[in-house]
Design an enzyme around this catalytic site. Sequence first.
Site, PDB file in Angstrom:
ATOM      1  N   CYS A 119       0.815  -1.222   0.000  1.00 13.64           N
ATOM      2  CA  CYS A 119       0.000   0.000   0.000  1.00 13.64           C
ATOM      3  C   CYS A 119       0.846   1.268   0.000  1.00 13.64           C
ATOM      4  O   CYS A 119       0.334   2.358  -0.240  1.00 13.64           O
ATOM      5  CB  CYS A 119      -0.949   0.001   1.196  1.00 13.64           C
ATOM      6  SG  CYS A 119      -2.061  -1.399   1.206  1.00 13.64           S
ATOM      7  N   HIS A 172      -2.961   7.234   3.501  1.00 15.35           N
ATOM      8  CA  HIS A 172      -3.467   5.968   2.961  1.00 15.35           C
ATOM      9  C   HIS A 172      -4.820   5.670   3.613  1.00 15.35           C
ATOM     10  O   HIS A 172      -4.990   5.846   4.820  1.00 15.35           O
ATOM     11  CB  HIS A 172      -2.454   4.864   3.269  1.00 15.35           C
ATOM     12  CG  HIS A 172      -2.923   3.496   2.891  1.00 15.35           C
ATOM     13  ND1 HIS A 172      -3.591   3.231   1.719  1.00 15.35           N
ATOM     14  CD2 HIS A 172      -2.819   2.299   3.550  1.00 15.35           C
ATOM     15  CE1 HIS A 172      -3.873   1.949   1.666  1.00 15.35           C
ATOM     16  NE2 HIS A 172      -3.427   1.359   2.765  1.00 15.35           N
ATOM     17  N   ASN A 225     -10.277   0.107   0.920  1.00 16.71           N
ATOM     18  CA  ASN A 225      -8.821   0.174   0.813  1.00 16.71           C
ATOM     19  C   ASN A 225      -8.403  -0.277  -0.592  1.00 16.71           C
ATOM     20  O   ASN A 225      -8.472  -1.459  -0.915  1.00 16.71           O
ATOM     21  CB  ASN A 225      -8.200  -0.737   1.887  1.00 16.71           C
ATOM     22  CG  ASN A 225      -6.680  -0.725   1.865  1.00 16.71           C
ATOM     23  OD1 ASN A 225      -6.071  -0.180   0.938  1.00 16.71           O
ATOM     24  ND2 ASN A 225      -6.073  -1.334   2.868  1.00 16.71           N
TER      25      ASN A 225
HETATM   26  O1  UT7 Z   1      -3.472  -1.198   3.773  1.00 16.72           O
HETATM   27  C1  UT7 Z   1      -2.609  -1.842   4.641  1.00 16.72           C
HETATM   28  C2  UT7 Z   1      -3.129  -3.157   5.010  1.00 16.72           C
HETATM   29  N1  UT7 Z   1      -4.205  -3.296   5.913  1.00 16.72           N
HETATM   30  C3  UT7 Z   1      -4.546  -2.553   6.968  1.00 16.72           C
HETATM   31  O2  UT7 Z   1      -4.093  -1.494   7.174  1.00 16.72           O
HETATM   32  C4  UT7 Z   1      -5.508  -3.089   7.978  1.00 16.72           C
HETATM   33  C5  UT7 Z   1      -5.138  -2.696   9.372  1.00 16.72           C
HETATM   34  N2  UT7 Z   1      -6.007  -3.298  10.338  1.00 16.72           N
HETATM   35  C6  UT7 Z   1      -7.298  -2.914  10.516  1.00 16.72           C
HETATM   36  O3  UT7 Z   1      -7.778  -2.007   9.879  1.00 16.72           O
HETATM   37  C7  UT7 Z   1      -8.110  -3.623  11.575  1.00 16.72           C
HETATM   38  O4  UT7 Z   1      -7.256  -4.420  12.373  1.00 16.72           O
HETATM   39  C8  UT7 Z   1      -9.255  -4.498  10.978  1.00 16.72           C
HETATM   40  C9  UT7 Z   1     -10.320  -3.601  10.371  1.00 16.72           C
HETATM   41  C10 UT7 Z   1      -8.689  -5.433   9.940  1.00 16.72           C
HETATM   42  C11 UT7 Z   1      -9.897  -5.310  12.080  1.00 16.72           C
HETATM   43  O5  UT7 Z   1     -10.402  -4.440  13.097  1.00 16.72           O
HETATM   44  P1  UT7 Z   1     -10.084  -4.750  14.620  1.00 16.72           P
HETATM   45  O6  UT7 Z   1     -10.785  -3.736  15.417  1.00 16.72           O
HETATM   46  O7  UT7 Z   1      -8.594  -4.817  14.750  1.00 16.72           O
HETATM   47  O8  UT7 Z   1     -10.798  -6.132  14.830  1.00 16.72           O
HETATM   48  P2  UT7 Z   1     -10.146  -7.529  15.269  1.00 16.72           P
HETATM   49  O9  UT7 Z   1      -9.342  -8.098  14.170  1.00 16.72           O
HETATM   50  O10 UT7 Z   1      -9.497  -7.350  16.611  1.00 16.72           O
HETATM   51  O11 UT7 Z   1     -11.437  -8.399  15.463  1.00 16.72           O
HETATM   52  C12 UT7 Z   1     -12.390  -8.074  16.466  1.00 16.72           C
HETATM   53  C13 UT7 Z   1     -13.562  -9.042  16.322  1.00 16.72           C
HETATM   54  C14 UT7 Z   1     -13.143 -10.505  16.201  1.00 16.72           C
HETATM   55  O12 UT7 Z   1     -14.108 -11.280  16.889  1.00 16.72           O
HETATM   56  P3  UT7 Z   1     -13.836 -11.816  18.370  1.00 16.72           P
HETATM   57  O13 UT7 Z   1     -12.617 -12.670  18.264  1.00 16.72           O
HETATM   58  O14 UT7 Z   1     -13.619 -10.594  19.212  1.00 16.72           O
HETATM   59  O15 UT7 Z   1     -15.073 -12.559  18.693  1.00 16.72           O
HETATM   60  C15 UT7 Z   1     -13.236 -10.793  14.729  1.00 16.72           C
HETATM   61  O16 UT7 Z   1     -13.496 -12.153  14.457  1.00 16.72           O
HETATM   62  O17 UT7 Z   1     -14.267  -8.731  15.091  1.00 16.72           O
HETATM   63  C16 UT7 Z   1     -14.431  -9.958  14.351  1.00 16.72           C
HETATM   64  N3  UT7 Z   1     -14.457  -9.588  12.926  1.00 16.72           N
HETATM   65  C17 UT7 Z   1     -15.589  -9.300  12.286  1.00 16.72           C
HETATM   66  N4  UT7 Z   1     -16.879  -9.254  12.698  1.00 16.72           N
HETATM   67  C18 UT7 Z   1     -17.792  -8.892  11.797  1.00 16.72           C
HETATM   68  C19 UT7 Z   1     -13.423  -9.491  12.078  1.00 16.72           C
HETATM   69  N5  UT7 Z   1     -13.870  -9.125  10.865  1.00 16.72           N
HETATM   70  C20 UT7 Z   1     -15.209  -9.005  10.981  1.00 16.72           C
HETATM   71  C21 UT7 Z   1     -16.226  -8.652  10.069  1.00 16.72           C
HETATM   72  N6  UT7 Z   1     -17.493  -8.597  10.520  1.00 16.72           N
HETATM   73  N7  UT7 Z   1     -15.956  -8.336   8.789  1.00 16.72           N
END
Ligand code: UT7
Length: 331
Positions: free
Chosen positions: A116, A258, A288
């Site tokens: 990215c 970004h 993204n």
């Molecule tokens: O461009 C460069 C590359 N990428 C990035 O920059 C991404 C950087 N990271 C992020 O933006 C965030 O970490 C995410 C948006 C990917 C995830 O957000 P988060 O607040 O860090 O969530 P998490 O991964 O800690 O997940 C929290 C919960 C989990 O459930 P449990 O284990 O707490 O029960 C996930 O399974 O949210 C769940 N979850 C979802 N729930 C509904 C993960 N994805 C989803 C979804 N819908 N799409």
Amino acid sequence: MSTRYAAKFASFGSFAPAKILNNFDLEKIVDTTDEWIRSRTGMFERHITTAEEAASDLAYQAASRCIESSAVRYNEIELIICATISGDHAFPSTACILHKRFGFKNIPAFDVSAGCAGFIYALDIAKTFIESGAYSNILVVGVEVLTKITNWNDRNTCVLFGDGAGATVLSRANPRDISRIIDSVICADGSQGDILFQAAGGSRKPASHATVDANEHTVYMEGNKIYKNAIRSMYASSDEVLKRNNMSVEDVDWVIPHQANLRIIEGLADKMKVPMSKVIVNIEKYGNTSSATIPLAMDEALRMRKIRRGDIILLTSFGAGLTWGSILARY
Ligand code: UT7
């Protein structure tokens, strides 16, 4: 570093495919909700390619719009640099495919792979070429079609990405120009490459029935770990580029970060002490788009007449590699 010439942004152009996938469409594909996606990422819809569309198709449209809106003529372009990790093929480069489509003769073309942060890396390279006197007009494109390498069963990643392209022509500034790229910083930390990568399809693990069955040709990401690095790295490179030019955030009219997650953007603005009114955000419409987010956001902001000639702009990004960087410019 003393340089012979200065580089400036001549123009921008962008393109997103017509097909749109919104959060409610995603609710029908994986176990997710509009509420989760909006509150965790700030995204609502994203543009996605059809089966027939590839990276070079998007890049061609964005680059055409960019060149058409500049004073630079097609035959004055001397080099094409294309930032992408989802090009038409592993080889030849998407830059070379663009070269063919534009009918360019006898000019070089190559891709840059920096996730990215690819557009920032490509700009840094183009700027250095112009400052050295090697070239006067360089077409720099950021294009990504990550939805073609997305695992549509993985809710952790499939809700995040969209497809798009953005382009700029970087030109040699003449001495009377107020516009110029002031400075740039790019950096990498290869030790963390395994938190965001495509496991199969390269020489480490060539594509096979088994790798496709295991979805190893799609994006693998440990979102939380990326998140932690994102704000820190964008802040560090932005701080460095400002400090070494004796400038502060008060001198900056617009930050164009970004667009990976609205919470990351807000966290960066907070750490930099920049009001969100000075930060360009369009993540709700595109998701993204990786190396395309910054030129897409720049082009939109220019067309909306938010960013104007003479404004001080700070572009900053991070991505797979890990890679990151910042560009400071007077538009
Ligand atoms: O461009 C460069 C590359 N990428 C990035 O920059 C991404 C950087 N990271 C992020 O933006 C965030 O970490 C995410 C948006 C990917 C995830 O957000 P988060 O607040 O860090 O969530 P998490 O991964 O800690 O997940 C929290 C919960 C989990 O459930 P449990 O284990 O707490 O029960 C996930 O399974 O949210 C769940 N979850 C979802 N729930 C509904 C993960 N994805 C989803 C979804 N819908 N799409």
